[in-house]
Design a protein around this motif. Sequence first.
Motif, mmCIF file in Angstrom:
data_model
loop_
_atom_site.group_PDB
_atom_site.id
_atom_site.type_symbol
_atom_site.label_atom_id
_atom_site.label_comp_id
_atom_site.label_asym_id
_atom_site.label_seq_id
_atom_site.Cartn_x
_atom_site.Cartn_y
_atom_site.Cartn_z
ATOM 1 N N PHE A 1 6.462 12.492 -17.083
ATOM 2 C CA PHE A 1 6.048 12.498 -15.671
ATOM 3 C C PHE A 1 4.707 11.800 -15.503
ATOM 4 O O PHE A 1 4.477 11.076 -14.524
ATOM 5 C CB PHE A 1 5.983 13.934 -15.154
ATOM 6 N N GLY A 2 3.808 12.005 -16.480
ATOM 7 C CA GLY A 2 2.511 11.335 -16.416
ATOM 8 C C GLY A 2 2.649 9.832 -16.500
ATOM 9 O O GLY A 2 1.995 9.085 -15.761
ATOM 10 N N ALA A 3 3.527 9.350 -17.381
ATOM 11 C CA ALA A 3 3.753 7.904 -17.506
ATOM 12 C C ALA A 3 4.331 7.322 -16.218
ATOM 13 O O ALA A 3 3.938 6.232 -15.778
ATOM 14 C CB ALA A 3 4.688 7.633 -18.681
ATOM 15 N N ILE A 4 5.250 8.073 -15.608
ATOM 16 C CA ILE A 4 5.839 7.606 -14.343
ATOM 17 C C ILE A 4 4.774 7.480 -13.260
ATOM 18 O O ILE A 4 4.734 6.491 -12.512
ATOM 19 C CB ILE A 4 6.951 8.575 -13.894
ATOM 20 N N LEU A 5 3.874 8.469 -13.199
ATOM 21 C CA LEU A 5 2.822 8.424 -12.179
ATOM 22 C C LEU A 5 1.843 7.288 -12.432
ATOM 23 O O LEU A 5 1.370 6.640 -11.487
ATOM 24 C CB LEU A 5 2.080 9.766 -12.143
ATOM 25 N N VAL A 6 1.518 7.028 -13.689
ATOM 26 C CA VAL A 6 0.619 5.917 -13.997
ATOM 27 C C VAL A 6 1.255 4.592 -13.591
ATOM 28 O O VAL A 6 0.600 3.718 -12.998
ATOM 29 C CB VAL A 6 0.255 5.913 -15.498
ATOM 30 N N VAL B 1 1.767 0.122 -9.510
ATOM 31 C CA VAL B 1 2.541 -0.508 -8.429
ATOM 32 C C VAL B 1 1.793 -0.404 -7.109
ATOM 33 O O VAL B 1 1.729 -1.370 -6.322
ATOM 34 C CB VAL B 1 3.931 0.156 -8.320
ATOM 35 N N ALA B 2 1.194 0.770 -6.845
ATOM 36 C CA ALA B 2 0.428 0.944 -5.606
ATOM 37 C C ALA B 2 -0.763 0.005 -5.562
ATOM 38 O O ALA B 2 -1.132 -0.502 -4.488
ATOM 39 C CB ALA B 2 -0.038 2.400 -5.503
ATOM 40 N N LEU B 3 -1.372 -0.258 -6.727
ATOM 41 C CA LEU B 3 -2.509 -1.180 -6.759
ATOM 42 C C LEU B 3 -2.070 -2.586 -6.387
ATOM 43 O O LEU B 3 -2.746 -3.284 -5.616
ATOM 44 C CB LEU B 3 -3.145 -1.154 -8.154
ATOM 45 N N PHE B 4 -0.934 -3.022 -6.919
ATOM 46 C CA PHE B 4 -0.432 -4.358 -6.582
ATOM 47 C C PHE B 4 -0.087 -4.476 -5.092
ATOM 48 O O PHE B 4 -0.144 -5.550 -4.519
ATOM 49 C CB PHE B 4 0.797 -4.695 -7.437
ATOM 50 N N ARG B 5 0.267 -3.340 -4.481
ATOM 51 C CA ARG B 5 0.566 -3.352 -3.046
ATOM 52 C C ARG B 5 -0.680 -3.073 -2.209
ATOM 53 O O ARG B 5 -0.596 -2.895 -0.997
ATOM 54 C CB ARG B 5 1.638 -2.304 -2.743
ATOM 55 N N TRP B 6 -1.801 -3.056 -2.883
ATOM 56 C CA TRP B 6 -3.108 -2.822 -2.256
ATOM 57 C C TRP B 6 -3.134 -1.520 -1.456
ATOM 58 O O TRP B 6 -3.433 -1.452 -0.279
ATOM 59 C CB TRP B 6 -3.507 -4.006 -1.374
ATOM 60 N N ARG B 7 -2.811 -0.444 -2.156
ATOM 61 C CA ARG B 7 -2.928 0.903 -1.617
ATOM 62 C C ARG B 7 -3.826 1.692 -2.556
ATOM 63 O O ARG B 7 -3.372 2.461 -3.400
ATOM 64 C CB ARG B 7 -1.552 1.559 -1.499
ATOM 65 N N LEU C 1 -4.892 9.185 -11.647
ATOM 66 C CA LEU C 1 -5.636 10.341 -12.163
ATOM 67 C C LEU C 1 -4.696 11.478 -12.545
ATOM 68 O O LEU C 1 -4.840 12.079 -13.622
ATOM 69 C CB LEU C 1 -6.660 10.810 -11.133
ATOM 70 N N ILE C 2 -3.745 11.784 -11.661
ATOM 71 C CA ILE C 2 -2.792 12.856 -11.979
ATOM 72 C C ILE C 2 -1.949 12.466 -13.188
ATOM 73 O O ILE C 2 -1.666 13.289 -14.071
ATOM 74 C CB ILE C 2 -1.893 13.159 -10.770
ATOM 75 N N LEU D 1 -2.774 10.461 -15.695
ATOM 76 C CA LEU D 1 -3.577 10.559 -16.914
ATOM 77 C C LEU D 1 -3.804 12.008 -17.313
ATOM 78 O O LEU D 1 -3.816 12.342 -18.510
ATOM 79 C CB LEU D 1 -4.919 9.855 -16.703
ATOM 80 N N LEU D 2 -3.973 12.891 -16.323
ATOM 81 C CA LEU D 2 -4.136 14.313 -16.620
ATOM 82 C C LEU D 2 -2.879 14.866 -17.295
ATOM 83 O O LEU D 2 -2.962 15.590 -18.295
ATOM 84 C CB LEU D 2 -4.436 15.089 -15.342
ATOM 85 N N LEU D 3 -1.716 14.512 -16.753
ATOM 86 C CA LEU D 3 -0.465 14.975 -17.347
ATOM 87 C C LEU D 3 -0.257 14.399 -18.748
ATOM 88 O O LEU D 3 0.243 15.085 -19.650
ATOM 89 C CB LEU D 3 0.714 14.609 -16.442
ATOM 90 N N LEU D 4 -0.625 13.143 -18.924
ATOM 91 C CA LEU D 4 -0.521 12.557 -20.259
ATOM 92 C C LEU D 4 -1.420 13.293 -21.252
ATOM 93 O O LEU D 4 -1.030 13.522 -22.406
ATOM 94 C CB LEU D 4 -0.893 11.074 -20.212
ATOM 95 N N ALA D 5 -2.629 13.666 -20.807
ATOM 96 C CA ALA D 5 -3.539 14.404 -21.681
ATOM 97 C C ALA D 5 -2.972 15.781 -22.018
ATOM 98 O O ALA D 5 -3.034 16.226 -23.174
ATOM 99 C CB ALA D 5 -4.900 14.541 -21.010
#
Length: 210
Positions: free
Chosen positions: A16-21, A26-32, A41-42, A44-48
């Motif tokens: 789930f953490g990888a999916i969110l990252v 993708v959101a960054l490329f869409r300028w969001r 952040l969420i 990376l937290l889940l990955l940790a």
Amino acid sequence: MSFSPLVIAAIGCGAFGAILVIAGVVALFRWRPMRFIFRTLIGLLLLALGALAGGIAIGIQGYQALTREEVAARISVRPAAPQKFTATLRYPDGRSQVFDLAGDEIYVDAHILKWKPIANLIGLHTAYELDRIAGRYQAIEQERSALRTIYRLREARPVELFRLRQRYPFLAPLYDAEYGSATFVQVNEPTELEVRVSTSGLLMREAKPQ
């Protein structure tokens, strides 16, 4: 094949953490930018958290849950020569190992992990693993100069929880590994011994007939 709750938690949090990252990228490329920051952040937290759960799952491999005094192993001791003897160690699961030892006594030690209440919530409780078996001399002079025989009983693993707790104080809220435990008895005739373990440590005594 069954998985422990820790392994399931590690896989779930990691996936789930990888999916969110990825979603954040993708959101960054869409300028969001806000979605990028939140999802990343969420994620990376889940990955940790997944890495932590995975590390604990690896680290407790080989440890046995301890809820009462129980037999950790049976040992058949056979003297072979003065201050030399053979020890056959049998585990409750049927495994066995044979060791040639030197000394007057047989020595066994163990690691004991005491998990704190916060870890008990996810099913982690006091656990142990036998660490070493050795021959022990009664005379200090021989301990310093005579043949030493010592063998490791546990398997090496990438994550050593016992050593990590001793090295990093910030792990104190999770578990206690500040002490090991050892026991030894004199060897002067063929005998059958039980290595018993409880939350207070190890004890070696004459074995009861099976």
